[in-house]
Design a protein around this motif. Structure first.
Motif, PDB file in Angstrom:
ATOM      1  N   LEU A  20       0.832  -1.198   0.000  1.00  8.34           N
ATOM      2  CA  LEU A  20       0.000   0.000   0.000  1.00  8.34           C
ATOM      3  C   LEU A  20       0.872   1.255   0.000  1.00  8.34           C
ATOM      4  O   LEU A  20       1.544   1.544   0.987  1.00  8.34           O
ATOM      5  N   LEU A  21       0.836   1.987  -1.093  1.00 12.16           N
ATOM      6  CA  LEU A  21       1.583   3.239  -1.205  1.00 12.16           C
ATOM      7  C   LEU A  21       0.769   4.417  -0.693  1.00 12.16           C
ATOM      8  O   LEU A  21       1.299   5.345  -0.084  1.00 12.16           O
ATOM      9  N   TYR A  22      -0.539   4.379  -0.975  1.00  7.11           N
ATOM     10  CA  TYR A  22      -1.456   5.432  -0.534  1.00  7.11           C
ATOM     11  C   TYR A  22      -2.848   4.822  -0.471  1.00  7.11           C
ATOM     12  O   TYR A  22      -3.236   4.060  -1.351  1.00  7.11           O
ATOM     13  N   ARG A  23      -3.592   5.162   0.580  1.00  2.40           N
ATOM     14  CA  ARG A  23      -4.938   4.600   0.706  1.00  2.40           C
ATOM     15  C   ARG A  23      -5.803   5.520   1.543  1.00  2.40           C
ATOM     16  O   ARG A  23      -5.400   5.952   2.623  1.00  2.40           O
ATOM     17  N   ALA A  24      -6.995   5.810   1.060  1.00  6.21           N
ATOM     18  CA  ALA A  24      -7.975   6.605   1.801  1.00  6.21           C
ATOM     19  C   ALA A  24      -9.322   5.916   1.656  1.00  6.21           C
ATOM     20  O   ALA A  24      -9.983   6.018   0.627  1.00  6.21           O
ATOM     21  N   GLY A  25      -9.722   5.154   2.700  1.00  2.00           N
ATOM     22  CA  GLY A  25     -10.989   4.445   2.645  1.00  2.00           C
ATOM     23  C   GLY A  25     -10.814   2.968   2.926  1.00  2.00           C
ATOM     24  O   GLY A  25      -9.720   2.488   3.229  1.00  2.00           O
ATOM     25  N   GLY A  26     -11.912   2.223   2.805  1.00  2.00           N
ATOM     26  CA  GLY A  26     -11.919   0.792   3.075  1.00  2.00           C
ATOM     27  C   GLY A  26     -11.495  -0.005   1.855  1.00  2.00           C
ATOM     28  O   GLY A  26     -10.593   0.377   1.118  1.00  2.00           O
ATOM     29  N   ARG A  30      -9.878   4.995  -2.355  1.00  2.00           N
ATOM     30  CA  ARG A  30      -9.012   5.762  -3.250  1.00  2.00           C
ATOM     31  C   ARG A  30      -7.598   5.310  -2.904  1.00  2.00           C
ATOM     32  O   ARG A  30      -7.142   5.522  -1.776  1.00  2.00           O
ATOM     33  N   ALA A  31      -6.940   4.613  -3.825  1.00  2.00           N
ATOM     34  CA  ALA A  31      -5.709   3.922  -3.448  1.00  2.00           C
ATOM     35  C   ALA A  31      -4.700   3.884  -4.582  1.00  2.00           C
ATOM     36  O   ALA A  31      -5.057   3.878  -5.763  1.00  2.00           O
ATOM     37  N   GLU A  52      -9.898   3.151 -12.912  1.00  2.00           N
ATOM     38  CA  GLU A  52      -8.700   2.389 -12.556  1.00  2.00           C
ATOM     39  C   GLU A  52      -7.672   2.584 -13.652  1.00  2.00           C
ATOM     40  O   GLU A  52      -7.988   2.568 -14.835  1.00  2.00           O
ATOM     41  N   GLU A  53      -6.419   2.771 -13.261  1.00  2.00           N
ATOM     42  CA  GLU A  53      -5.330   2.726 -14.236  1.00  2.00           C
ATOM     43  C   GLU A  53      -4.225   1.864 -13.653  1.00  2.00           C
ATOM     44  O   GLU A  53      -4.009   1.839 -12.436  1.00  2.00           O
ATOM     45  N   PHE A  54      -3.544   1.119 -14.538  1.00  2.00           N
ATOM     46  CA  PHE A  54      -2.449   0.288 -14.046  1.00  2.00           C
ATOM     47  C   PHE A  54      -1.349   0.162 -15.089  1.00  2.00           C
ATOM     48  O   PHE A  54      -1.565   0.344 -16.294  1.00  2.00           O
ATOM     49  N   LEU A  96      -6.520   3.463  -8.074  1.00  2.00           N
ATOM     50  CA  LEU A  96      -7.966   3.243  -8.070  1.00  2.00           C
ATOM     51  C   LEU A  96      -8.717   4.479  -7.590  1.00  2.00           C
ATOM     52  O   LEU A  96      -8.259   5.181  -6.689  1.00  2.00           O
ATOM     53  N   GLN A  97      -9.881   4.706  -8.191  1.00  2.00           N
ATOM     54  CA  GLN A  97     -10.831   5.743  -7.750  1.00  2.00           C
ATOM     55  C   GLN A  97     -10.229   7.151  -7.812  1.00  2.00           C
ATOM     56  O   GLN A  97     -10.541   7.992  -6.974  1.00  2.00           O
ATOM     57  N   GLN A  98      -9.386   7.425  -8.815  1.00  2.00           N
ATOM     58  CA  GLN A  98      -8.725   8.722  -8.879  1.00  2.00           C
ATOM     59  C   GLN A  98      -8.914   9.417 -10.225  1.00  2.00           C
ATOM     60  O   GLN A  98      -8.179  10.334 -10.561  1.00  2.00           O
TER      61      GLN A  98
END
Length: 199
Positions: A20-26, A30-31, A52-54, A96-98
């Motif tokens: 996990l580099l960044y996470r806001a939420g369950g 937004r991660a 989503e982008e990867f 995700l979610q960004q």
């Protein structure tokens, strides 16, 4: 965040782990993460309300639309869904979610190999953001202007930013207005870079 040093954390799907580099939420957060799929693992079909982008770092990522080998960049816009898997295993960098809510563009950019590798390869550009792969010679200064925000993932080599050594899988996010003060290390650097183009 020095991604290579972070622990792998189990996800709800067997055989799929995350750094996990960044996470806001369950779970629907937004991660920004590094995600590792063991050979034969899969994630149930799920949607991406915020997009989503990867970028595939190792192995081959797969879903019902096809195979995405290392070096592939994919954007799945808000409202999209898929059932990802990795028959042989893979590692991806995923955000995700960004997405901007108005960004509905699906995008798949295949990897460039051998003599066709450029100093800069544009992966995506819209009125609000630009995503690219960039190569830098040893000791080169990375572009410093950052009017609207920036993210950098080191893919190969290293960069030194404000006396901090960032090696492969290190991720850096700078808020708008904070310049990137970085130089490529002794072996040069290859980086995934996202630049916001609007405030």
């Amino acid at each position: 965040m020095h991604g290579a040093l972070l622990p792998w954390v189990p996800s709800p799907a067997s055989g799929v782990e995350r750094r996990l580099l960044y996470r806001a939420g369950g779970e629907k957060a937004r991660a920004t993460s590094l995600v590792r799929y063991a050979a034969g693992s899969a994630f149930p079909v799920h949607s991406h309300p915020g997009g989503e982008e990867f970028f595939v770092l190792e192995g081959t990522f797969q879903d019902e639309r096809g195979d995405y080998p290392a070096g592939t960049y994919v954007r799945n816009p808000p409202g999209s869904q898929h059932a990802p898997r990795a028959d042989q295993g893979c590692v991806i960098f995923v955000r995700l979610q960004q997405f901007d809510p108005q960004d509905t563009q699906e995008c798949v950019v295949e990897p460039v190999h051998g003599d066709n590798i450029l100093t800069t390869q544009m992966l995506f550009c819209s009125p609000t953001e630009q995503v690219s792969l960039e190569r830098w010679e040893a000791g080169a200064s990375l572009p410093s202007a950052n009017p609207y925000g920036m993210e950098v993932l080191v893919l190969a080599g290293s960069i030194v930013e404000d006396l901090d050594l960032l090696e492969p899988m290190s991720w850096l996010r700078l808020p708008k207005g904070m310049p990137l003060q970085a130089k490529a290390g002794s072996a040069g650097a290859r980086c995934w870079i996202k630049r916001s183009l609007a405030g």
